[in-house]
Design a protein around this motif. Structure first.
Motif, PDB file in Angstrom:
ATOM      1  N   GLU A   1     -24.200   3.299   9.067  1.00  0.00           N
ATOM      2  CA  GLU A   1     -23.327   2.139   8.887  1.00  0.00           C
ATOM      3  C   GLU A   1     -22.607   2.186   7.537  1.00  0.00           C
ATOM      4  N   ARG A   2     -23.106   2.986   6.630  1.00  0.00           N
ATOM      5  CA  ARG A   2     -22.520   3.082   5.287  1.00  0.00           C
ATOM      6  C   ARG A   2     -21.476   4.184   5.235  1.00  0.00           C
ATOM      7  N   ASP A   3     -20.513   4.003   4.350  1.00  0.00           N
ATOM      8  CA  ASP A   3     -19.462   4.993   4.115  1.00  0.00           C
ATOM      9  C   ASP A   3     -20.051   6.190   3.358  1.00  0.00           C
ATOM     10  N   LEU A   4     -19.585   7.388   3.668  1.00  0.00           N
ATOM     11  CA  LEU A   4     -20.095   8.600   3.018  1.00  0.00           C
ATOM     12  C   LEU A   4     -19.881   8.555   1.508  1.00  0.00           C
ATOM     13  N   THR A   5     -18.738   8.045   1.076  1.00  0.00           N
ATOM     14  CA  THR A   5     -18.461   7.958  -0.364  1.00  0.00           C
ATOM     15  C   THR A   5     -19.495   7.097  -1.063  1.00  0.00           C
ATOM     16  N   GLU A   6     -19.847   5.973  -0.469  1.00  0.00           N
ATOM     17  CA  GLU A   6     -20.847   5.075  -1.053  1.00  0.00           C
ATOM     18  C   GLU A   6     -22.205   5.765  -1.149  1.00  0.00           C
ATOM     19  N   ILE A   7     -22.558   6.511  -0.119  1.00  0.00           N
ATOM     20  CA  ILE A   7     -23.836   7.233  -0.114  1.00  0.00           C
ATOM     21  C   ILE A   7     -23.849   8.302  -1.204  1.00  0.00           C
ATOM     22  N   LEU A   8     -22.755   9.033  -1.341  1.00  0.00           N
ATOM     23  CA  LEU A   8     -22.702  10.097  -2.348  1.00  0.00           C
ATOM     24  C   LEU A   8     -22.699   9.541  -3.766  1.00  0.00           C
ATOM     25  N   VAL A   9     -22.004   8.445  -3.992  1.00  0.00           N
ATOM     26  CA  VAL A   9     -22.008   7.816  -5.321  1.00  0.00           C
ATOM     27  C   VAL A   9     -23.418   7.344  -5.672  1.00  0.00           C
ATOM     28  N   ALA A  10     -24.073   6.713  -4.713  1.00  0.00           N
ATOM     29  CA  ALA A  10     -25.438   6.234  -4.956  1.00  0.00           C
ATOM     30  C   ALA A  10     -26.385   7.402  -5.231  1.00  0.00           C
ATOM     31  N   ALA A  11     -26.262   8.480  -4.468  1.00  0.00           N
ATOM     32  CA  ALA A  11     -27.131   9.645  -4.670  1.00  0.00           C
ATOM     33  C   ALA A  11     -26.886  10.299  -6.032  1.00  0.00           C
ATOM     34  N   ALA A  12     -25.633  10.402  -6.423  1.00  0.00           N
ATOM     35  CA  ALA A  12     -25.309  11.003  -7.723  1.00  0.00           C
ATOM     36  C   ALA A  12     -25.839  10.142  -8.864  1.00  0.00           C
ATOM     37  N   LEU A  13     -25.658   8.840  -8.748  1.00  0.00           N
ATOM     38  CA  LEU A  13     -26.148   7.927  -9.779  1.00  0.00           C
ATOM     39  C   LEU A  13     -27.672   7.979  -9.862  1.00  0.00           C
ATOM     40  N   GLN A  14     -28.323   7.976  -8.711  1.00  0.00           N
ATOM     41  CA  GLN A  14     -29.780   8.015  -8.693  1.00  0.00           C
ATOM     42  C   GLN A  14     -30.304   9.331  -9.273  1.00  0.00           C
ATOM     43  N   GLY A  15     -29.678  10.437  -8.927  1.00  0.00           N
ATOM     44  CA  GLY A  15     -30.104  11.733  -9.453  1.00  0.00           C
ATOM     45  C   GLY A  15     -29.906  11.850 -10.951  1.00  0.00           C
ATOM     46  N   ALA A  16     -28.759  11.379 -11.422  1.00  0.00           N
ATOM     47  CA  ALA A  16     -28.482  11.428 -12.860  1.00  0.00           C
ATOM     48  C   ALA A  16     -29.454  10.549 -13.635  1.00  0.00           C
ATOM     49  N   LEU A  17     -29.711   9.368 -13.112  1.00  0.00           N
ATOM     50  CA  LEU A  17     -30.629   8.450 -13.777  1.00  0.00           C
ATOM     51  C   LEU A  17     -32.044   9.017 -13.798  1.00  0.00           C
ATOM     52  N   PHE A  18     -32.474   9.590 -12.676  1.00  0.00           N
ATOM     53  CA  PHE A  18     -33.802  10.186 -12.618  1.00  0.00           C
ATOM     54  C   PHE A  18     -33.925  11.334 -13.621  1.00  0.00           C
ATOM     55  N   GLY A  19     -32.919  12.204 -13.654  1.00  0.00           N
ATOM     56  CA  GLY A  19     -32.946  13.330 -14.588  1.00  0.00           C
ATOM     57  C   GLY A  19     -32.971  12.880 -16.037  1.00  0.00           C
ATOM     58  N   LEU A  20     -32.194  11.867 -16.355  1.00  0.00           N
ATOM     59  CA  LEU A  20     -32.135  11.346 -17.725  1.00  0.00           C
ATOM     60  C   LEU A  20     -33.476  10.758 -18.149  1.00  0.00           C
ATOM     61  N   ILE A  21     -34.037   9.917 -17.311  1.00  0.00           N
ATOM     62  CA  ILE A  21     -35.312   9.285 -17.659  1.00  0.00           C
ATOM     63  C   ILE A  21     -36.432  10.319 -17.718  1.00  0.00           C
ATOM     64  N   LYS A  22     -36.447  11.257 -16.779  1.00  0.00           N
ATOM     65  CA  LYS A  22     -37.472  12.304 -16.779  1.00  0.00           C
ATOM     66  C   LYS A  22     -37.401  13.123 -18.061  1.00  0.00           C
ATOM     67  N   ALA A  23     -36.194  13.502 -18.465  1.00  0.00           N
ATOM     68  CA  ALA A  23     -36.032  14.290 -19.693  1.00  0.00           C
ATOM     69  C   ALA A  23     -36.488  13.497 -20.916  1.00  0.00           C
ATOM     70  N   MET A  24     -36.138  12.217 -20.967  1.00  0.00           N
ATOM     71  CA  MET A  24     -36.543  11.388 -22.112  1.00  0.00           C
ATOM     72  C   MET A  24     -38.061  11.255 -22.193  1.00  0.00           C
ATOM     73  N   VAL A  25     -38.696  11.003 -21.062  1.00  0.00           N
ATOM     74  CA  VAL A  25     -40.147  10.812 -21.040  1.00  0.00           C
ATOM     75  C   VAL A  25     -40.871  12.114 -21.372  1.00  0.00           C
ATOM     76  N   HIS A  26     -40.431  13.225 -20.789  1.00  0.00           N
ATOM     77  CA  HIS A  26     -41.082  14.508 -21.066  1.00  0.00           C
ATOM     78  C   HIS A  26     -40.863  14.941 -22.517  1.00  0.00           C
ATOM     79  N   ARG A  27     -39.696  14.669 -23.052  1.00  0.00           N
ATOM     80  CA  ARG A  27     -39.428  15.012 -24.456  1.00  0.00           C
ATOM     81  C   ARG A  27     -40.336  14.215 -25.387  1.00  0.00           C
ATOM     82  N   ALA A  28     -40.464  12.924 -25.121  1.00  0.00           N
ATOM     83  CA  ALA A  28     -41.339  12.083 -25.953  1.00  0.00           C
ATOM     84  C   ALA A  28     -42.788  12.537 -25.836  1.00  0.00           C
ATOM     85  N   SER A  29     -43.197  12.909 -24.626  1.00  0.00           N
ATOM     86  CA  SER A  29     -44.565  13.390 -24.419  1.00  0.00           C
ATOM     87  C   SER A  29     -44.808  14.693 -25.178  1.00  0.00           C
ATOM     88  N   ALA A  30     -43.862  15.613 -25.114  1.00  0.00           N
ATOM     89  CA  ALA A  30     -44.010  16.896 -25.809  1.00  0.00           C
ATOM     90  C   ALA A  30     -44.077  16.694 -27.321  1.00  0.00           C
TER      91      ALA A  30
END
Length: 87
Positions: free
Chosen positions: A44-73
């Motif tokens: 029911e969703r537009d492909l553009t909306e799905i891709l924008v959401a996936a890109a945003l979610q991936g970027a956010l996950f990568g950013l937070i993961k890098a920050m947390v792992h860097r602080a842990s190291a």
């Protein structure tokens, strides 16, 4: 990698994933005004909306993961250096 650091890193990875998911849901609700973010299987969703959401979610996950792992190291290194200084 030290076993304690490895276990801590694994736990921090899980924590960063949960934090990223929570933050993404809040950001999507704020930006799109919708409670649910689009899912790739939602036809029911537009492909553009799905891709924008996936890109945003991936970027956010990568950013937070890098920050947390860097602080842990950094914390692990600081504690191991302090431990050697006391010995």
């Amino acid at each position: 990698m030290h076993p304690v650091h490895k276990a801590t890193s694994l736990g921090m990875g899980v924590l960063s994933g949960a934090l990223a998911t929570l933050l993404f849901r809040r950001m999507w609700k704020w930006a799109a005004g919708e409670d649910d973010s689009p899912d790739a299987e939602d036809l029911e969703r537009d492909l553009t909306e799905i891709l924008v959401a996936a890109a945003l979610q991936g970027a956010l996950f990568g950013l937070i993961k890098a920050m947390v792992h860097r602080a842990s190291a950094k914390t692990f290194r600081r504690r191991s250096v302090q431990g050697r200084a006391k010995a």
